[in-house]
Structures are given as structure tokens and as C-alpha cells.
Scaffold this motif. Structure first.
Motif, PDB file in Angstrom:
ATOM      1  N   THR A 190     -26.132  -3.516 -20.785  1.00  0.00           N
ATOM      2  CA  THR A 190     -27.463  -2.905 -20.763  1.00  0.00           C
ATOM      3  C   THR A 190     -27.472  -2.541 -19.220  1.00  0.00           C
ATOM      4  OG1 THR A 190     -28.306  -5.140 -20.167  1.00  0.00           O
ATOM      5  CG2 THR A 190     -28.331  -4.616 -22.391  1.00  0.00           C
ATOM      6  N   ILE A 191     -28.635  -1.668 -18.968  1.00  0.00           N
ATOM      7  CA  ILE A 191     -28.949  -1.253 -17.551  1.00  0.00           C
ATOM      8  C   ILE A 191     -30.418  -1.392 -17.389  1.00  0.00           C
ATOM      9  CG2 ILE A 191     -26.950   0.250 -17.208  1.00  0.00           C
ATOM     10  CD1 ILE A 191     -28.812   2.587 -17.483  1.00  0.00           C
ATOM     11  N   SER A 192     -30.780  -1.820 -16.374  1.00  0.00           N
ATOM     12  CA  SER A 192     -32.173  -1.819 -15.786  1.00  0.00           C
ATOM     13  C   SER A 192     -32.549  -1.447 -14.509  1.00  0.00           C
ATOM     14  CB  SER A 192     -32.589  -3.451 -15.943  1.00  0.00           C
ATOM     15  OG  SER A 192     -31.894  -4.083 -15.055  1.00  0.00           O
ATOM     16  N   GLY A 193     -33.903  -0.744 -14.525  1.00  0.00           N
ATOM     17  CA  GLY A 193     -34.290  -0.160 -12.988  1.00  0.00           C
ATOM     18  C   GLY A 193     -35.611   0.304 -13.323  1.00  0.00           C
ATOM     19  N   ASN A 194     -35.871   1.474 -12.660  1.00  0.00           N
ATOM     20  CA  ASN A 194     -37.149   2.137 -12.678  1.00  0.00           C
ATOM     21  C   ASN A 194     -37.108   2.941 -14.038  1.00  0.00           C
ATOM     22  OD1 ASN A 194     -38.167   0.863 -10.434  1.00  0.00           O
ATOM     23  ND2 ASN A 194     -37.193   2.388  -9.068  1.00  0.00           N
ATOM     24  N   CYS A 195     -37.033   2.321 -15.005  1.00  0.00           N
ATOM     25  CA  CYS A 195     -36.777   3.287 -16.256  1.00  0.00           C
ATOM     26  C   CYS A 195     -37.198   2.453 -17.572  1.00  0.00           C
ATOM     27  CB  CYS A 195     -35.672   3.880 -16.665  1.00  0.00           C
ATOM     28  SG  CYS A 195     -34.245   2.948 -16.244  1.00  0.00           S
ATOM     29  N   SER A 196     -38.049   2.761 -18.524  1.00  0.00           N
ATOM     30  CA  SER A 196     -38.069   2.217 -19.611  1.00  0.00           C
ATOM     31  C   SER A 196     -38.387   2.633 -20.927  1.00  0.00           C
ATOM     32  CB  SER A 196     -39.497   0.995 -19.534  1.00  0.00           C
ATOM     33  OG  SER A 196     -39.564   0.403 -20.671  1.00  0.00           O
ATOM     34  N   PRO A 197     -37.178   2.798 -21.681  1.00  0.00           N
ATOM     35  CA  PRO A 197     -35.946   2.197 -21.544  1.00  0.00           C
ATOM     36  C   PRO A 197     -35.126   2.979 -20.697  1.00  0.00           C
ATOM     37  CG  PRO A 197     -35.937   3.141 -23.590  1.00  0.00           C
ATOM     38  CD  PRO A 197     -37.329   3.418 -23.016  1.00  0.00           C
ATOM     39  N   CYS A 198     -33.953   2.118 -20.346  1.00  0.00           N
ATOM     40  CA  CYS A 198     -32.942   2.659 -19.134  1.00  0.00           C
ATOM     41  C   CYS A 198     -31.610   3.030 -20.357  1.00  0.00           C
ATOM     42  CB  CYS A 198     -32.328   1.803 -18.372  1.00  0.00           C
ATOM     43  SG  CYS A 198     -33.743   1.528 -17.071  1.00  0.00           S
ATOM     44  N   ASN A 199     -31.538   4.449 -20.344  1.00  0.00           N
ATOM     45  CA  ASN A 199     -30.302   4.835 -21.348  1.00  0.00           C
ATOM     46  C   ASN A 199     -29.103   5.250 -20.510  1.00  0.00           C
ATOM     47  OD1 ASN A 199     -32.017   4.525 -23.749  1.00  0.00           O
ATOM     48  ND2 ASN A 199     -33.054   6.503 -23.150  1.00  0.00           N
ATOM     49  N   TYR A 200     -27.819   5.282 -21.315  1.00  0.00           N
ATOM     50  CA  TYR A 200     -26.607   5.473 -20.814  1.00  0.00           C
ATOM     51  C   TYR A 200     -26.109   6.072 -21.957  1.00  0.00           C
ATOM     52  CZ  TYR A 200     -25.020   1.147 -22.881  1.00  0.00           C
ATOM     53  OH  TYR A 200     -24.958   0.176 -23.393  1.00  0.00           O
ATOM     54  N   ASN A 201     -24.779   6.629 -21.197  1.00  0.00           N
ATOM     55  CA  ASN A 201     -23.849   7.205 -22.251  1.00  0.00           C
ATOM     56  C   ASN A 201     -22.380   6.784 -21.990  1.00  0.00           C
ATOM     57  OD1 ASN A 201     -25.568   9.253 -23.524  1.00  0.00           O
ATOM     58  ND2 ASN A 201     -25.517  10.385 -21.712  1.00  0.00           N
ATOM     59  N   TRP A 202     -21.720   6.442 -22.972  1.00  0.00           N
ATOM     60  CA  TRP A 202     -20.148   5.974 -22.417  1.00  0.00           C
ATOM     61  C   TRP A 202     -19.272   7.108 -22.395  1.00  0.00           C
ATOM     62  CZ3 TRP A 202     -18.274   1.240 -22.100  1.00  0.00           C
ATOM     63  CH2 TRP A 202     -19.248   0.251 -22.299  1.00  0.00           C
ATOM     64  N   SER A 203     -18.295   6.961 -21.280  1.00  0.00           N
ATOM     65  CA  SER A 203     -17.384   7.937 -21.139  1.00  0.00           C
ATOM     66  C   SER A 203     -15.947   7.176 -21.074  1.00  0.00           C
ATOM     67  CB  SER A 203     -17.488   8.332 -19.570  1.00  0.00           C
ATOM     68  OG  SER A 203     -16.591   9.099 -19.223  1.00  0.00           O
ATOM     69  N   ARG A 204     -15.221   7.503 -21.877  1.00  0.00           N
ATOM     70  CA  ARG A 204     -13.802   6.859 -22.427  1.00  0.00           C
ATOM     71  C   ARG A 204     -12.689   7.777 -22.379  1.00  0.00           C
ATOM     72  NH1 ARG A 204     -15.928   2.533 -27.044  1.00  0.00           N
ATOM     73  NH2 ARG A 204     -17.432   1.403 -25.744  1.00  0.00           N
ATOM     74  N   PRO A 205     -12.497   8.644 -21.350  1.00  0.00           N
ATOM     75  CA  PRO A 205     -11.275   9.569 -21.363  1.00  0.00           C
ATOM     76  C   PRO A 205     -10.059   8.763 -21.731  1.00  0.00           C
ATOM     77  CG  PRO A 205     -12.657   9.752 -19.373  1.00  0.00           C
ATOM     78  CD  PRO A 205     -13.227   8.529 -20.258  1.00  0.00           C
ATOM     79  N   TRP A 206      -9.071   9.472 -22.246  1.00  0.00           N
ATOM     80  CA  TRP A 206      -7.808   8.820 -22.705  1.00  0.00           C
ATOM     81  C   TRP A 206      -6.942   8.528 -21.407  1.00  0.00           C
ATOM     82  CZ3 TRP A 206      -2.711   9.646 -22.100  1.00  0.00           C
ATOM     83  CH2 TRP A 206      -1.783   8.848 -22.956  1.00  0.00           C
ATOM     84  N   GLY A 207      -6.464   7.096 -21.510  1.00  0.00           N
ATOM     85  CA  GLY A 207      -5.786   6.717 -20.312  1.00  0.00           C
ATOM     86  C   GLY A 207      -6.498   6.286 -18.930  1.00  0.00           C
ATOM     87  N   GLN A 208      -7.887   6.307 -19.177  1.00  0.00           N
ATOM     88  CA  GLN A 208      -8.759   5.911 -17.958  1.00  0.00           C
ATOM     89  C   GLN A 208      -9.571   4.939 -18.426  1.00  0.00           C
ATOM     90  OE1 GLN A 208     -10.830   9.135 -16.062  1.00  0.00           O
ATOM     91  NE2 GLN A 208      -9.221  10.732 -16.691  1.00  0.00           N
ATOM     92  N   VAL A 209     -10.288   4.024 -17.404  1.00  0.00           N
ATOM     93  CA  VAL A 209     -10.909   2.999 -17.872  1.00  0.00           C
ATOM     94  C   VAL A 209     -12.305   3.455 -18.127  1.00  0.00           C
ATOM     95  CG1 VAL A 209     -10.127   1.591 -15.795  1.00  0.00           C
ATOM     96  CG2 VAL A 209     -12.085   3.058 -15.333  1.00  0.00           C
ATOM     97  N   PRO A 210     -12.962   2.785 -19.224  1.00  0.00           N
ATOM     98  CA  PRO A 210     -14.296   3.124 -19.851  1.00  0.00           C
ATOM     99  C   PRO A 210     -15.142   2.857 -18.756  1.00  0.00           C
ATOM    100  CG  PRO A 210     -13.694   0.507 -20.481  1.00  0.00           C
ATOM    101  CD  PRO A 210     -12.375   1.310 -19.763  1.00  0.00           C
ATOM    102  N   ALA A 211     -16.290   3.724 -19.105  1.00  0.00           N
ATOM    103  CA  ALA A 211     -17.627   3.848 -17.956  1.00  0.00           C
ATOM    104  C   ALA A 211     -18.525   4.476 -18.734  1.00  0.00           C
ATOM    105  CB  ALA A 211     -17.065   4.955 -16.923  1.00  0.00           C
ATOM    106  N   ILE A 212     -20.004   3.870 -17.923  1.00  0.00           N
ATOM    107  CA  ILE A 212     -21.171   4.689 -18.525  1.00  0.00           C
ATOM    108  C   ILE A 212     -21.753   5.461 -17.415  1.00  0.00           C
ATOM    109  CG2 ILE A 212     -21.607   2.630 -20.194  1.00  0.00           C
ATOM    110  CD1 ILE A 212     -23.269   1.369 -17.932  1.00  0.00           C
ATOM    111  N   THR A 213     -22.198   6.289 -17.944  1.00  0.00           N
ATOM    112  CA  THR A 213     -22.852   7.403 -17.184  1.00  0.00           C
ATOM    113  C   THR A 213     -24.360   7.675 -17.454  1.00  0.00           C
ATOM    114  OG1 THR A 213     -22.661   9.240 -18.730  1.00  0.00           O
ATOM    115  CG2 THR A 213     -20.851   8.877 -16.919  1.00  0.00           C
ATOM    116  N   PHE A 214     -25.476   7.759 -16.303  1.00  0.00           N
ATOM    117  CA  PHE A 214     -26.799   7.723 -16.268  1.00  0.00           C
ATOM    118  C   PHE A 214     -27.327   8.592 -15.396  1.00  0.00           C
ATOM    119  CE2 PHE A 214     -24.644   3.810 -15.174  1.00  0.00           C
ATOM    120  CZ  PHE A 214     -24.853   3.975 -13.694  1.00  0.00           C
ATOM    121  N   PRO A 215     -28.768   8.827 -15.437  1.00  0.00           N
ATOM    122  CA  PRO A 215     -29.209   9.493 -14.299  1.00  0.00           C
ATOM    123  C   PRO A 215     -29.124   8.840 -13.089  1.00  0.00           C
ATOM    124  CG  PRO A 215     -30.903   9.706 -16.177  1.00  0.00           C
ATOM    125  CD  PRO A 215     -29.555   8.622 -16.675  1.00  0.00           C
TER     126      PRO A 215
END
Length: 211
Positions: free
Chosen positions: A78-103
Motif C-alpha cells: 500500500t502507499i499513503s500520502g496526499n491522495c485518497s485513495p493512493c493508486n500505483y502500478n506494478w512494473s516487473r520487467p524480465w530480469g529486473q527487480v519488481p517495482a511500483i510506479t505512481f505520480p
């Protein structure tokens, strides 16, 4: 009689100084981000809450033996901040570490991750105020079984839980152990003492006979 201008300015200057002191106390110092980790009682996982600033991406990785990024499997992100709700997208390129992206912005990222070999560690690109909470079922006091990276402040509470803090650290490493592991260590040490006595006893007896 009118007071000189410099006398009138003294109360104003004093009030301004007091206001500045209060403001400096209220505002965290630059780089004082926080990262909190709670180890579960069984020692197999932990829950993390990590502050991030001015970014649009967060990677889930540990530092390997050679300094490489090792992917970490996480859950309940989960992510929290000045947003309600705070949304994110998964980024899982092959061979790289998983990550989430957001504004781009300031957030707190929370997640649950597994632990291996009773060891929890992390590396940061900015200085962090790190706090790791160890439950009462686990311990870090025996140096033969535990390990703590330098700069840590350790506090033990009445419920046997332990808090380990690092002030403005770029990395930390903490190894803990269970009561069962400590009992096994003591049993092993006692066994080794018995073996040593058995092996040395004939030599001691022979030396006494020679005397």
C-alpha cells in the motif's frame, strides 16, 4: 517620554528568535526520512513502512553479497500520502527487480516481505531514521547468534520486545535468533565440553602416573 527605537525592537527580536526555535523543532531536519520494520513473532517475515520523497518509483530489492540488487517477493503493498485513495502500478520487467510506479510526490510505502536466515537488512540512497522492532519471542543479545551493524541504539522493553534504531543511516543489517536456537547452541557447547573432557582425561591421568 518615548523609548528609543532600539529598545522597542528588543521584544520583537526576542519573539522572532523564539518563533524560529519552535519552527526548527517542528520541522524535521533535511534527510530525516523514516523506515520502520516490524519482525513477525515466527521470524519468517516482516512488515515495513518506508517514507519516500519526490519520486515516482519504488523498487523491492535487497543488497546481495556482491552489492547487486536481489528481488524481494512482497505482499499487501500500500502507499499513503496526499491522495485518497493512493493508486500505483506494478512494473516487473524480465530480469529486473519488481517495482511500483505512481505520480511523483511524497509517500509512505508499506508492505510485507519474507525473511531468510533470521536476517533483515536494507540499503538507502538517502539517510534514514531506521527502527526495527523485534518481538519478545526473538532475541539479539547473544553475540554468538546475533549481529548488528554499527551505529545502532538498542532498547529492550518490559514485554521482552526490542527496538533497534539507527540515526541517519544509509544501510543497516540485523541478525536475530529464536529461543530454540539459543538452547541448541548451549546444548552444542555443553556437548563439546564433554567431548573435550573425554579426550583430555586419559592424557591427564597418564601425566599424573608419570609424576
Amino acid at each position: 517620554m518615548r523609548a528609543p527605537d532600539r529598545d522597542q525592537r528588543r521584544p520583537s527580536c526576542a519573539a522572532l528568535c523564539v518563533a524560529l526555535v519552535i519552527l526548527l523543532i517542528a520541522i524535521p531536519s533535511a534527510g530525516a526520512l523514516s523506515a520502520d520494520y516490524l519482525v513477525f513473532p515466527n521470524g519468517t517475515a516482516y512488515q515495513a513502512s518506508v517514507e519516500i520523497t519526490d519520486t515516482s518509483r519504488y523498487e523491492f530489492a535487497e543488497t546481495g553479497i556482491m552489492g547487486e540488487n536481489v528481488p524481494v517477493t512482497v505482499g499487501d503493498v500500500t502507499i499513503s500520502g496526499n491522495c485518497s485513495p493512493c493508486n500505483y502500478n506494478w512494473s516487473r520487467p524480465w530480469g529486473q527487480v519488481p517495482a511500483i510506479t505512481f505520480p511523483k510526490g511524497n509517500y509512505t510505502v508499506s508492505y510485507i516481505a519474507p525473511l531468510r536466515n533470521n536476517d533483515i537488512q536494507a540499503t538507502f540512497v538517502k539517510p534514514y531514521q531506521v527502527n526495527v522492532t523485534i518481538p519478545g519471542e526473538l532475541d539479539i543479545r547473544n553475540p554468538l547468534l546475533a549481529g548488528i551493524s554499527s551505529g545502532a541504539n538498542v532498547t529492550r522493553y518490559a514485554d521482552n520486545s526490542t527496538s533497534v534504531r539507527w540515526n541517519k543511516s544509509y544501510s543497516f543489517d540485523l541478525r536475530f535468533y529464536s529461543k530454540g536456537q539459543e538452547e541448541l547452541l548451549y546444548f552444542f557447547l555443553q556437548f563439546m565440553v564433554i567431548i573435550a573432557v573425554v579426550l583430555l582425561l586419559p592424557f591427564v591421568i597418564s601425566m599424573r602416573r608419570r609424576e
